[in-house]
Design a protein around this motif. Structure first.
Motif, PDB file in Angstrom:
ATOM      1  N   THR A 113     -14.651   3.591   4.945  1.00 28.27           N
ATOM      2  CA  THR A 113     -13.989   4.025   6.167  1.00 28.27           C
ATOM      3  C   THR A 113     -14.488   3.287   7.398  1.00 28.27           C
ATOM      4  N   TYR A 114     -15.802   3.113   7.516  1.00 28.22           N
ATOM      5  CA  TYR A 114     -16.370   2.576   8.746  1.00 28.22           C
ATOM      6  C   TYR A 114     -16.873   1.141   8.609  1.00 28.22           C
ATOM      7  N   ARG A 115     -17.505   0.812   7.500  1.00 27.12           N
ATOM      8  CA  ARG A 115     -18.056  -0.528   7.360  1.00 27.12           C
ATOM      9  C   ARG A 115     -16.991  -1.570   7.083  1.00 27.12           C
ATOM     10  N   SER A 116     -15.869  -1.155   6.490  1.00 27.12           N
ATOM     11  CA  SER A 116     -14.833  -2.122   6.144  1.00 27.12           C
ATOM     12  C   SER A 116     -14.167  -2.719   7.373  1.00 27.12           C
ATOM     13  N   ARG A 117     -14.209  -1.986   8.489  1.00 23.19           N
ATOM     14  CA  ARG A 117     -13.558  -2.507   9.700  1.00 23.19           C
ATOM     15  C   ARG A 117     -14.300  -3.721  10.267  1.00 23.19           C
ATOM     16  N   TYR A 118     -15.568  -3.897   9.869  1.00 23.57           N
ATOM     17  CA  TYR A 118     -16.342  -5.046  10.328  1.00 23.57           C
ATOM     18  C   TYR A 118     -16.390  -6.156   9.288  1.00 23.57           C
ATOM     19  N   LEU A 119     -15.551  -6.031   8.251  1.00 27.71           N
ATOM     20  CA  LEU A 119     -15.583  -7.013   7.182  1.00 27.71           C
ATOM     21  C   LEU A 119     -15.085  -8.370   7.652  1.00 27.71           C
ATOM     22  N   PHE A 120     -14.106  -8.349   8.536  1.00 31.20           N
ATOM     23  CA  PHE A 120     -13.518  -9.612   9.007  1.00 31.20           C
ATOM     24  C   PHE A 120     -13.691  -9.737  10.515  1.00 31.20           C
TER      25      PHE A 120
ATOM     26  N   PHE B 260       0.826  -1.210   0.000  1.00 30.25           N
ATOM     27  CA  PHE B 260       0.000   0.000   0.000  1.00 30.25           C
ATOM     28  C   PHE B 260       0.859   1.258   0.000  1.00 30.25           C
ATOM     29  N   VAL B 261       1.871   1.281   0.868  1.00 32.01           N
ATOM     30  CA  VAL B 261       2.749   2.455   0.949  1.00 32.01           C
ATOM     31  C   VAL B 261       3.452   2.690  -0.383  1.00 32.01           C
ATOM     32  N   LYS B 262       3.828   1.612  -1.050  1.00 31.65           N
ATOM     33  CA  LYS B 262       4.522   1.719  -2.335  1.00 31.65           C
ATOM     34  C   LYS B 262       3.611   2.267  -3.426  1.00 31.65           C
TER      35      LYS B 262
ATOM     36  N   SER C 172      -6.139  21.577   5.923  1.00 29.43           N
ATOM     37  CA  SER C 172      -5.532  20.595   6.829  1.00 29.43           C
ATOM     38  C   SER C 172      -5.233  19.289   6.110  1.00 29.43           C
ATOM     39  N   ILE C 173      -6.048  18.947   5.106  1.00 31.89           N
ATOM     40  CA  ILE C 173      -5.774  17.751   4.311  1.00 31.89           C
ATOM     41  C   ILE C 173      -4.534  17.957   3.459  1.00 31.89           C
ATOM     42  N   LEU C 174      -4.423  19.143   2.851  1.00 33.42           N
ATOM     43  CA  LEU C 174      -3.275  19.429   1.999  1.00 33.42           C
ATOM     44  C   LEU C 174      -1.968  19.436   2.782  1.00 33.42           C
ATOM     45  N   THR C 175      -2.028  19.862   4.039  1.00 34.05           N
ATOM     46  CA  THR C 175      -0.820  19.930   4.866  1.00 34.05           C
ATOM     47  C   THR C 175      -0.598  18.660   5.666  1.00 34.05           C
ATOM     48  N   SER C 176      -1.392  17.630   5.394  1.00 35.51           N
ATOM     49  CA  SER C 176      -1.232  16.369   6.118  1.00 35.51           C
ATOM     50  C   SER C 176       0.047  15.675   5.682  1.00 35.51           C
ATOM     51  N   CYS C 177       0.545  14.791   6.553  1.00 36.95           N
ATOM     52  CA  CYS C 177       1.765  14.034   6.238  1.00 36.95           C
ATOM     53  C   CYS C 177       1.506  12.890   5.264  1.00 36.95           C
ATOM     54  N   TYR C 178       0.249  12.515   5.080  1.00 37.48           N
ATOM     55  CA  TYR C 178      -0.152  11.444   4.170  1.00 37.48           C
ATOM     56  C   TYR C 178       0.542  10.120   4.492  1.00 37.48           C
ATOM     57  N   VAL C 179       0.676   9.826   5.777  1.00 45.92           N
ATOM     58  CA  VAL C 179       1.163   8.502   6.154  1.00 45.92           C
ATOM     59  C   VAL C 179       0.028   7.503   5.973  1.00 45.92           C
ATOM     60  N   ASP C 180       0.361   6.220   5.881  1.00 43.99           N
ATOM     61  CA  ASP C 180      -0.657   5.222   5.561  1.00 43.99           C
ATOM     62  C   ASP C 180      -1.752   5.147   6.611  1.00 43.99           C
ATOM     63  N   GLU C 181      -1.430   5.460   7.894  1.00 43.73           N
ATOM     64  CA  GLU C 181      -2.456   5.420   8.933  1.00 43.73           C
ATOM     65  C   GLU C 181      -3.516   6.516   8.723  1.00 43.73           C
ATOM     66  N   ASP C 182      -3.112   7.630   8.117  1.00 47.06           N
ATOM     67  CA  ASP C 182      -4.064   8.723   7.892  1.00 47.06           C
ATOM     68  C   ASP C 182      -5.174   8.325   6.928  1.00 47.06           C
ATOM     69  N   PHE C 183      -4.880   7.396   6.020  1.00 43.14           N
ATOM     70  CA  PHE C 183      -5.879   6.973   5.044  1.00 43.14           C
ATOM     71  C   PHE C 183      -6.934   6.052   5.663  1.00 43.14           C
TER      72      PHE C 183
ATOM     73  N   SER D 241      -8.504   9.368   9.443  1.00 44.65           N
ATOM     74  CA  SER D 241      -8.320  10.806   9.536  1.00 44.65           C
ATOM     75  C   SER D 241      -8.663  11.533   8.233  1.00 44.65           C
ATOM     76  N   LEU D 242      -8.036  11.149   7.136  1.00 46.89           N
ATOM     77  CA  LEU D 242      -8.272  11.827   5.865  1.00 46.89           C
ATOM     78  C   LEU D 242      -9.695  11.619   5.339  1.00 46.89           C
ATOM     79  N   PRO D 243     -10.247  10.401   5.376  1.00 42.81           N
ATOM     80  CA  PRO D 243     -11.650  10.255   4.932  1.00 42.81           C
ATOM     81  C   PRO D 243     -12.637  11.060   5.763  1.00 42.81           C
ATOM     82  N   GLU D 244     -12.428  11.125   7.081  1.00 40.63           N
ATOM     83  CA  GLU D 244     -13.329  11.911   7.927  1.00 40.63           C
ATOM     84  C   GLU D 244     -13.249  13.393   7.585  1.00 40.63           C
ATOM     85  N   LYS D 245     -12.032  13.900   7.381  1.00 37.69           N
ATOM     86  CA  LYS D 245     -11.872  15.303   7.004  1.00 37.69           C
ATOM     87  C   LYS D 245     -12.518  15.566   5.643  1.00 37.69           C
ATOM     88  N   LEU D 246     -12.345  14.623   4.722  1.00 37.13           N
ATOM     89  CA  LEU D 246     -12.916  14.782   3.387  1.00 37.13           C
ATOM     90  C   LEU D 246     -14.435  14.839   3.443  1.00 37.13           C
ATOM     91  N   MET D 247     -15.048  13.943   4.201  1.00 42.41           N
ATOM     92  CA  MET D 247     -16.512  13.932   4.315  1.00 42.41           C
ATOM     93  C   MET D 247     -17.020  15.210   4.968  1.00 42.41           C
TER      94      MET D 247
END
Length: 203
Positions: free
Chosen positions: A181-188, A21-23, A99-110, A113-119
């Protein structure tokens, strides 16, 4: 999105899901920055328009007292409130996209954090557009309420078109972002995995 038991598994190239993912998300970052810039530009234009409109009330001011001529009209009150809400919403949207533009864009933000800010940013932008159209329509009710009443009615109907168009274009996107963002966490979920094992044993 992978089951927890596969998080440390490696593919044929020796890469874990996180490494892959990072790559591969480097291009996503550059595209996301351009995308956010467009949203922020729209919010900035709206904030500029409604800020100027706040000091140019329909009908003008009494030169002697400085009080608006139509200060007792309900339409003018609706105009002022809508304009203020639109300005605040647009300003909030600008700050969120910034704040999204100035984010570090690390994989945890995706993950959240970033989806919530986007919504939240798109929601406040939609609120800003809606209240801007309300203020625009209210200004015609102030000016043409006594004469040519059909004019503000027609203007209000036409002003609703861009609001509905924006809602139609962005609603499905917001639903997808919320789902991923939210429903995928209950996928498994563990309960589902246990149930699957039991069904296999019964078969």
């Amino acid at each position: 999105m992978v089951p927890p038991m596969y998080r440390q598994r490696k593919n044929e190239n020796g890469e874990t899901p996180q490494n892959l993912f990072v790559k591969n998300h480097v291009t996503l970052v550059s595209k996301g920055e351009d995308w956010m810039t467009n949203y922020m530009l729209v919010a900035t234009l709206i904030a500029t328009i409604v800020f100027a409109a706040a000091f140019t009330l329909p009908g003008g001011y009494n030169q002697n007292t400085g009080i608006p001529f139509f200060h007792n009209e309900p339409s003018l009150i609706i105009f002022v409130i809508s304009d203020v809400v639109s300005l605040i919403s647009a300003s909030t949207s600008i700050l969120i996209f910034l704040s999204i533009l100035t984010s570090c864009y690390v994989d945890e933000d995706f993950m959240e954090s970033l989806p919530e800010k986007l919504m939240f940013g798109i929601t406040t932008l939609f609120l800003s557009i809606t209240t801007m159209m309300v203020a625009f329509s209210a200004s015609f009710f102030v000016l043409y309420d006594k004469k040519l009443k059909w004019v503000p009615v027609v203007v209000t109907c036409l002003a609703g078109m861009p609001v509905m168009l924006f809602a139609k274009m962005q609603f499905r996107f917001l639903v997808d972002v919320f789902s991923f963002t939210y429903r995928s966490r209950y996928l498994f979920k563990p309960k589902e995995l246990c149930l699957t094992r039991q069904l296999r044993e019964w078969k």
